[in-house]
Scaffold this active site. Structure first.
Site, mmCIF file in Angstrom:
data_model
loop_
_atom_site.group_PDB
_atom_site.id
_atom_site.type_symbol
_atom_site.label_atom_id
_atom_site.label_comp_id
_atom_site.label_asym_id
_atom_site.label_seq_id
_atom_site.Cartn_x
_atom_site.Cartn_y
_atom_site.Cartn_z
ATOM 1 N N GLY A 257 -13.629 10.938 51.181
ATOM 2 C CA GLY A 257 -13.355 10.074 52.319
ATOM 3 C C GLY A 257 -12.170 10.601 53.106
ATOM 4 C CB SER A 258 -9.495 8.815 54.970
ATOM 5 O OG SER A 258 -8.330 9.161 55.687
ATOM 6 C CD GLN A 259 -4.859 10.540 51.985
ATOM 7 O OE1 GLN A 259 -4.550 11.635 51.540
ATOM 8 N NE2 GLN A 259 -4.189 9.955 52.964
ATOM 9 C CG ASP B 26 -6.327 1.394 45.548
ATOM 10 O OD1 ASP B 26 -6.190 2.569 45.165
ATOM 11 O OD2 ASP B 26 -5.527 0.827 46.314
ATOM 12 C CG HIS C 71 -1.891 3.305 45.981
ATOM 13 N ND1 HIS C 71 -0.538 3.037 46.088
ATOM 14 C CD2 HIS C 71 -2.512 2.094 46.042
ATOM 15 C CE1 HIS C 71 -0.371 1.732 46.227
ATOM 16 N NE2 HIS C 71 -1.544 1.147 46.182
#
EC number: 1.1.1.86
Length: 341
Positions: A25-27, A82, A107
């Protein structure tokens, strides 16, 4: 002051390791591509049938299912959302980790709140870029970097610190600077910033300002421009030079109103509620609430999302953005909606 680690302070140990990036995805896409372009051997781990699978392959990356990817790797970075991490980690990651591997997270939520349990013979670390993935990638391509936080949760091998820092260097963050933290500090400050300031606090402030003007009889379009649209101009100034740069750049009238009205909006009552929000994060109360919400199917979360999407501020904003886009497409010298003069 925290020490800032830069490229010259960090070795290239990560280039000698096989790296699994779980998620695209984004990261995930930014980490995988930046590591590859830094000369690292990378495989993206996804589930069979994922819409991201062909995207990763088109980007020239090797892709495999998560269990296979973890077995192959020496360093594993978890970049799934998450709420999806605990079952995937428990069922597909943990059984395939080997002694001496490094397990990384971007995270600390699931580690800090005990939603995942990394085997004791595996090193545990955190590398948290301070911005969205697409910006991390674009900065890397420009030869720049995004600041990041790093932490070592467990050093079973005696080499975890150097390898965690080297990973941060591999994704380009050491170009801007990498600061040391802990899983607890990263998690609690990140959640507080999101809830009290960047997302929750800001969204509520913008809506309250918009609603106050509309309820007083002002046009919704003007209320949107004054309370929402102009925010980017202010934030850009703060980003460039702090509050002082913003106050230097606005009018004296605006600056005086900042000093006199700001404390009326953020008074001691608001500060006390901010402390309550922080306490809920520190105690694990928020984490428990969010975990239970997901276990129940997320119906309350989805209902709040739908309700917020129907707020007048969203409708007015969409109309004004469409109007701006229409104006941008008009031929030079021919204002949209009017006659050429």
């Amino acid at each position: 002051m925290a020490r800032v680690y830069r490229e010259g302070d960090i070795g290239n140990e990560i280039a000698q390791k096989r790296i699994a990036v779980l998620g695209f995805g984004s990261q995930g896409h930014a980490h995988a591509l930046n590591l590859r372009d830094s000369g690292c051997e990378v495989t993206v781990g996804l589930y069979r049938g994922s819409a991201s699978w062909p995207k990763a392959e088109e980007a020239g990356l090797r892709v495999a299912e998560i269990p296979e990817t973890v077995r192959w790797a020496e360093v594993v970075m978890m970049l799934l959302p998450d709420e999806r991490q605990p079952p995937v980690f428990r069922e597909q990651v943990a059984p395939n980790l080997a002694e001496g591997n490094l397990m990384l997270f971007a995270h600390g939520f699931n580690v800090h709140f005990n939603q995942v349990s990394v085997p004791p013979e595996v090193d545990l670390g955190l590398v948290a870029p301070k911005g969205p993935g697409h910006v991390l990638r674009s900065l890397y391509e420009e030869g720049k970097g995004m600041p990041a936080l790093f932490a070592v949760g467990r050093d079973a091998t005696g080499q975890a610190r150097d390898l965690v820092l080297s990973y941060a260097k591999g994704i380009g963050c050491a170009r801007a600077g990498v600061l040391e933290t802990t899983f607890a500090e990263e998690t609690e400050t990140d959640l507080f910033g999101e809830q009290a300031v960047l997302c929750g606090g800001l969204s509520a402030l913008l809506k309250a300002g918009f609603e106050t003007l509309v309820e007083a009889g002002y046009q919704p379009e003007l209320a949107y421009y004054e309370c929402v649209n102009e925010l980017k101009l202010i934030v850009d100034l703060i980003y460039e030079g702090g509050l002082a740069r913003m106050r230097y750049s606005v009018s004296n009238t605006a600056e005086y109103g900042d000093y006199t009205a700001g404390p009326k909006v953020i008074d001691e009552g608001v500060r006390e509620r901010m402390r309550e929000i922080l306490a809920d994060i520190q105690s694990g109360r928020f984490a428990k609430e969010w975990v239970l919400e997901n276990q129940a199917g997320g119906s309350s979360f989805l209902a709040m999302r739908r309700r917020e999407a129907e707020h007048m501020v969203e409708k007015v904003g969409a109309e004004l953005r469409a109007l701006a886009a229409e104006g941008a497409q008009s031929p030079a010298g021919s204002p949209a909606g009017g006659e050429s003069r």
